[in-house]
Scaffold this active site. Structure first.
Site, mmCIF file in Angstrom:
data_model
loop_
_atom_site.group_PDB
_atom_site.id
_atom_site.type_symbol
_atom_site.label_atom_id
_atom_site.label_comp_id
_atom_site.label_asym_id
_atom_site.label_seq_id
_atom_site.Cartn_x
_atom_site.Cartn_y
_atom_site.Cartn_z
ATOM 1 N N GLY A 255 0.804 -1.224 0.000
ATOM 2 C CA GLY A 255 0.000 0.000 0.000
ATOM 3 C C GLY A 255 0.833 1.268 0.000
ATOM 4 O O GLY A 255 2.023 1.238 -0.272
ATOM 5 N N ASN A 256 0.149 2.387 0.308
ATOM 6 C CA ASN A 256 0.749 3.727 0.183
ATOM 7 C C ASN A 256 1.304 3.878 -1.243
ATOM 8 O O ASN A 256 2.493 4.107 -1.455
ATOM 9 C CB ASN A 256 1.834 3.961 1.247
ATOM 10 N N HIS B 227 4.026 1.604 -8.288
ATOM 11 C CA HIS B 227 3.017 0.543 -8.171
ATOM 12 C C HIS B 227 2.047 0.591 -9.356
ATOM 13 O O HIS B 227 1.649 -0.438 -9.902
ATOM 14 C CB HIS B 227 2.200 0.712 -6.886
ATOM 15 N N GLY C 284 8.335 -5.265 -8.948
ATOM 16 C CA GLY C 284 9.224 -4.189 -9.378
ATOM 17 C C GLY C 284 10.686 -4.583 -9.258
ATOM 18 O O GLY C 284 11.073 -5.273 -8.312
ATOM 19 N N LYS C 285 11.482 -4.109 -10.228
ATOM 20 C CA LYS C 285 12.935 -4.323 -10.146
ATOM 21 C C LYS C 285 13.556 -3.487 -9.031
ATOM 22 O O LYS C 285 14.704 -3.703 -8.659
ATOM 23 C CB LYS C 285 13.593 -3.916 -11.472
ATOM 24 N N ARG D 46 8.558 4.599 1.571
ATOM 25 C CA ARG D 46 9.376 5.099 2.686
ATOM 26 C C ARG D 46 9.928 6.503 2.415
ATOM 27 O O ARG D 46 10.442 7.140 3.340
ATOM 28 C CB ARG D 46 10.511 4.128 2.999
HETATM 29 P P1 AMP Z 1 5.827 -2.510 -1.771
HETATM 30 O O1 AMP Z 1 4.469 -1.915 -1.641
HETATM 31 O O2 AMP Z 1 6.929 -1.546 -1.437
HETATM 32 O O3 AMP Z 1 5.967 -3.838 -1.096
HETATM 33 O O4 AMP Z 1 6.025 -2.796 -3.312
HETATM 34 C C1 AMP Z 1 5.095 -3.542 -4.047
HETATM 35 C C2 AMP Z 1 5.655 -3.801 -5.414
HETATM 36 O O5 AMP Z 1 5.916 -2.555 -6.058
HETATM 37 C C3 AMP Z 1 7.000 -4.542 -5.380
HETATM 38 O O6 AMP Z 1 7.045 -5.485 -6.429
HETATM 39 C C4 AMP Z 1 8.001 -3.434 -5.582
HETATM 40 O O7 AMP Z 1 9.204 -3.867 -6.168
HETATM 41 C C5 AMP Z 1 7.230 -2.515 -6.530
HETATM 42 N N1 AMP Z 1 7.778 -1.163 -6.471
HETATM 43 C C6 AMP Z 1 7.989 -0.397 -5.371
HETATM 44 N N2 AMP Z 1 8.553 0.779 -5.707
HETATM 45 C C7 AMP Z 1 8.700 0.769 -7.058
HETATM 46 C C8 AMP Z 1 9.235 1.699 -8.011
HETATM 47 N N3 AMP Z 1 9.734 2.867 -7.651
HETATM 48 N N4 AMP Z 1 9.223 1.330 -9.314
HETATM 49 C C9 AMP Z 1 8.733 0.121 -9.699
HETATM 50 N N5 AMP Z 1 8.214 -0.785 -8.857
HETATM 51 C C10 AMP Z 1 8.212 -0.469 -7.552
#
Ligand code: AMP
Length: 282
Positions: A27-28, A33, A149-150, A189
């Site tokens: 989220g957030n 995303h 995401g990479k 973050r």
């Molecule tokens: P998170 O909510 O941080 O657990 O991320 C969820 C998904 O979004 C994960 O697959 C992350 O790698 C991807 N993600 C987070 N930040 C980015 C970004 N800046 N660019 C591309 N994908 C992202």
């Protein structure tokens, strides 16, 4: 767009659905995303996004409690991006044996040893928590495609290994890292950063870009390159966890004849831990 909070209801809705793309998130949500949603839409007609801040992947002194929870705003963004279903379970829904203190998830996924390096070195158990919740979510959603995401390169690597080694019939698709105009990788973050820290934060990507440039110019002294980047970041007030040049295929330290490389870093600005990476070839 449907917003679903229970596993039973999600299963009922997805029962006769063929062609599901799935994006697990905490989220957030930001443009990084939403790009994953766009990719997911290109692969299947039903896009499911989960929003779950997974306690199992946070260490005792990490930010589980303060992690930003913005479900309403997230759902608006996901609806506009063309998501079909949001799955936003409570902790007790995902961890049925949670007793208010302990999750009691006594079966977990053990990731390969690479999970103890890089981010895993300073976050023991993190990737066990990630792999376990992703395994649970995959079993609940049963997607055909899952998009990651990479930005979290090591996580993507470990999820690919899990799918491969557990013979899961899911195609993992990677989305490029989306960045702020300053080059700072978008992250939930980043909201912890002060205005001043946000300016400094762009240095993380700049340090990585410098390494990529040097390697592409023929510099093979990987240890000196990462040490120099680490020193520069430290001089600017960062506390560096690691800067590493690895094989993009194995995530092991890069060897001289590796062609596909990735340079990765994690460092703290104040109390905020940021990660970034760039994959490249020589
Ligand atoms: P998170 O909510 O941080 O657990 O991320 C969820 C998904 O979004 C994960 O697959 C992350 O790698 C991807 N993600 C987070 N930040 C980015 C970004 N800046 N660019 C591309 N994908 C992202």
């Amino acid at each position: 767009m449907q917003i679903i909070h229970t596993i039973a209801q999600l299963r009922a809705v997805l029962k006769n659905q063929s062609g599901i793309s799935f994006i697990p998130t905490m989220g957030n949500l930001h443009a990084g995303h939403l790009q994953l949603v766009e990719i997911a839409r290109q692969h299947a007609s039903c896009v499911v996004v989960s929003i779950f801040v997974n306690p199992l992947q946070f260490g005792a002194n990490e930010d589980f409690g303060s992690y930003p929870r913005t479900l309403e705003a997230d759902c608006e963004k996901l609806k506009a991006a063309g998501t079909n279903i949001v799955f936003a379970p409570a902790v007790t829904e995902m961890y049925a044996n949670f007793d208010g203190q302990h999750l009691n998830q006594s079966m977990t996924v053990t990731p390969p040893p690479i999970a103890d390096t890089l981010c895993g070195a300073s976050r023991p158990g993190h990737f066990t928590g990630v792999a376990t919740v992703v395994m649970k979510l995959f079993n609940i959603v049963q997607p055909d495609f899952a998009v990651f995401g990479k930005k979290d390169f090591q996580q993507l690597f470990i999820i690919k290994k899990m799918v491969e080694q557990f013979n899961m019939s899911i195609k993992i698709i990677a989305g490029d890292t989306i960045r702020e105009p300053s080059g700072l990788a978008m992250s939930s973050r980043n909201g912890y950063l002060s205005a001043e820290e946000k300016t400094t934060a762009a240095q993380l990507q700049q340090s990585l870009k410098q390494i990529v440039h040097s390697v592409q110019q023929g510099n093979t002294d990987f240890a000196a390159l990462t040490a120099a980047a680490s020193r520069t970041l430290t001089d600017h007030g960062w506390r560096v966890d690691y800067v590493a040049i690895c094989s993009a295929k194995t995530l092991l330290p890069a060897k001289l004849d590796d062609q596909a490389l990735v340079v990765l870093a994690a460092a703290r600005l104040g109390n905020t831990r940021l990660i970034d990476n760039i994959d490249f070839s020589r």
